[in-house]
Enzyme design. Structure first.
Site, mmCIF file in Angstrom:
data_model
loop_
_atom_site.group_PDB
_atom_site.id
_atom_site.type_symbol
_atom_site.label_atom_id
_atom_site.label_comp_id
_atom_site.label_asym_id
_atom_site.label_seq_id
_atom_site.Cartn_x
_atom_site.Cartn_y
_atom_site.Cartn_z
ATOM 1 N N HIS A 308 0.692 -1.324 0.036
ATOM 2 C CA HIS A 308 -0.126 -0.125 0.032
ATOM 3 C C HIS A 308 0.715 1.358 -0.179
ATOM 4 C CE1 HIS A 308 -3.119 2.902 1.359
ATOM 5 N NE2 HIS A 308 -3.914 2.206 0.836
ATOM 6 N N ASP A 365 -7.852 -4.292 -0.702
ATOM 7 C CA ASP A 365 -8.258 -4.760 -2.088
ATOM 8 C C ASP A 365 -8.436 -6.168 -2.234
ATOM 9 O OD1 ASP A 365 -9.048 -2.097 -2.979
ATOM 10 O OD2 ASP A 365 -6.637 -1.849 -3.223
#
Length: 426
Positions: A308, A365
Site C-alpha cells: 500500500h 483490495d
C-alpha cells in the site's frame, strides 16, 4: 499552533529563510510554505504530493508506519466491529457518534430520502446496454445537481446536513439503478422496511414480486466494507472532491468528480483487478509460476492486492476484512478454485522473505474483492460499492472545506521543462 520555525539556506546566494512549523494533534508537523514563492522566488517540487499537506482537517487520521486509521478520533477496528455504517456516516457528517435516538432518526432520514426523482430514469434510458455502472452512476450523481440546484448556495449547518443526508441516502439507489439499467433488468425501488445495507443488496438481487432472502452474515460483511471505505484522508478521489469544492462548484458535481477519480484501476478499481488476476492465474498449480514472475525484477508482472502507498507495516482494514472473509466463507459454505488460489498466494506472501521484507502484505483490495464476489456482486460493481462507502467521507470533506473562514482555490504550480521562448520564423 506552534511558533517553531525551520530555517532554509539557499546555497546559491547564501540567503536564509524562515518558515513556521505547524503542529498536528497527532502525527507529523508541517512546514508552512504558503509564502515560499513570495520569499524565495522558487516553487517546491513534490511529485504525487507525497510530502505535501494540502489542507487542515479534523476528519481522518492515518499513521502508515503503525497501521493506524481513525475516523474523528475513533479507531477503525472499533467502528468496523462495534458500530454500523450509518453510525460511521453520522460521525463523519455530524462530527460525533449518534445517540440511539439520533441513530434511529438518521435511519429514518436515510429511508425517506432513498428514493430518486422519477425524471432521472429518463437519463438512465439513454445509456446503451452494457454501459459500465460507474459511468452511469457518475452521470446520475451529476444530474442530481439539476434536481437540487439550491445546494449550490449553502449557508447554514442545517442546509449542509440536509444536502449531505440526501446524497448519502440516494447513492445506493442510483448505484443499484445503474447496474439494473446496464444489464436491461427491471429496477427495484427502495424498501422502507429494510435497513441501509440490506436495501442495497435487495435492489441488486431482487425481481418484481419475488422475495429474496439475505443472510445476516452477508449484510454484515457488506456493511463492514462500507465502513472501512468511508474515508481515507487526502487520497486521489478525496482531493478531486476538495479541489472542486474550492471552486465553489455544486457539491454533487464534486461527488461526481470523486467517482471519476475513484474509477481508476490504481484507486477504486483495484479490487476488481485482484479478481481478474486470480481468474487469470486460474489454478493452485500455477501460483508458484506467478510468484516467480512477481519476484523477477525484469518481469512487468505485479501481484494485485499487495502492499500500500500509505501503510508500510500492515493495512488495518485488511486485518478486519480477513476475519469477515473467513466468517463469510464458513457460514455460506463457499469453496472454489479461486478461493484456493487466493489462499495459497496469501500464505506465500505472509511468509516469504521477498514479500515480508518489502512490506508486500495483503491490502484491503485483496480481501474486499473476494468478499464482494462471495456476495454475488458482479465485478463491474466493485468500484460502485466503493462509492457507496466513500460518499459520507467525500461529503464531509467537501463540507469541511466549504465551511472554512477563507477558501483558496486549489492551484498547484509546475516545474516547466519545455522550450524557452522561441523566435518565430519570418
Amino acid at each position: 499552533m506552534s511558533k517553531n520555525t525551520i530555517t532554509i539556506i539557499n546555497n546559491r546566494d547564501g540567503k536564509t529563510y524562515e518558515f513556521n512549523i505547524l503542529d498536528a494533534t497527532v502525527g507529523p508537523s508541517v512546514v508552512d510554505i504558503s509564502s515560499f514563492y513570495k520569499e524565495t522566488g522558487m516553487f517546491t517540487y513534490d511529485e504525487g504530493y507525497t510530502s505535501t499537506a494540502s489542507c487542515q482537517s479534523k476528519i481522518t487520521y492515518i499513521d502508515g508506519d503503525a497501521g493506524q486509521l481513525m475516523y474523528r478520533g475513533y479507531d477503525i477496528s472499533f467502528m468496523a466491529k462495534e458500530k454500523s455504517f450509518l453510525d460511521t456516516a453520522y460521525l463523519l457528517i455530524y462530527g460525533e457518534l449518534p445517540s440511539q435516538d439520533e441513530l434511529t432518526d438518521f435511519k429514518l432520514e436515510m429511508q425517506k430520502r432513498s428514493f430518486v426523482h422519477e425524471g432521472i430514469k429518463k437519463l438512465f434510458d439513454s445509456f446503451p446496454d452494457g454501459a459500465h455502472p460507474m459511468a452511469i452512476l457518475s452521470a446520475g450523481v451529476s444530474a442530481l445537481a439539476t434536481f437540487y440546484f439550491k445546494h449550490l448556495e449553502i449557508t447554514t449547518a442545517a442546509e449542509y446536513q440536509e444536502m449531505a443526508n440526501r446524497i448519502v441516502a440516494k447513492i445506493p439507489t442510483l448505484a443499484a439503478f445503474s447496474y439494473r439499467y446496464s444489464n436491461g433488468l427491471p429496477i427495484i425501488y427502495p424498501d422502507l422496511n429494510k435497513g441501509f445495507t440490506e436495501n442495497f443488496l435487495n435492489m441488486l438481487r431482487a425481481y418484481p414480486h419475488e422475495y429474496v432472502e439475505l443472510k445476516d452474515v452477508e449484510i454484515k460483511a457488506l456493511d463492514t466494507i462500507f465502513t472501512l471505505h468511508a474515508d481515507h484522508e487526502q487520497n486521489a478521489s478525496t482531493t478531486a472532491v476538495r479541489n472542486l469544492a474550492s471552486t465553489m462548484a455544486h457539491p454533487y458535481a464534486a461527488i461526481s468528480a470523486g467517482i471519476g477519480a475513484l474509477w481508476g484501476r490504481s484507486h477504486g478499481g483495484a479490487n476488481e483487478s485482484v479478481i481478474r488476476q486470480l481468474e487469470m492465474i486460474g489454478s493452485v498449480d500455477r501460483v508458484d509460476e506467478f510468484i516467480g514472475k512477481a519476484k523477477d525484477k525484469d518481469d512487468p508482472f505485479r501481484l494485485m492486492g499487495f502492499g500500500h502507498r500509505v501503510y508500510k507495516n500492515f493495512d488495518p482494514r485488511a486485518t478486519i476484512l480477513k476475519e469477515i472473509r473467513n466468517e463469510l466463507m464458513e457460514e455460506l459454505g463457499i469453496s472454489s478454485e479461486l478461493v484456493e488460489v487466493a489462499n495459497k498466494i496469501e500464505q506465500i506472501a505472509l511468509s516469504d522473505e521477498y514479500f515480508v521484507s518489502r512490506g508486500l502484505y495483503p491490502n484491503i483490495d485483496f480481501y474486499s474483492g473476494l468478499i464482494l464476489q462471495a456476495l454475488k456482486i458482479p465485478k463491474e460493481m466493485f468500484a460502485v460499492v466503493f462509492v457507496i462507502g466513500r460518499t459520507p467521507g467525500w461529503i464531509a470533506q467537501w463540507s469541511e472545506l466549504r465551511q472554512q473562514k477563507s477558501i483558496k482555490i486549489a492551484r498547484p504550480r509546475q516545474l516547466y521543462v519545455g522550450s524557452s521562448e522561441r523566435t518565430p520564423n519570418t
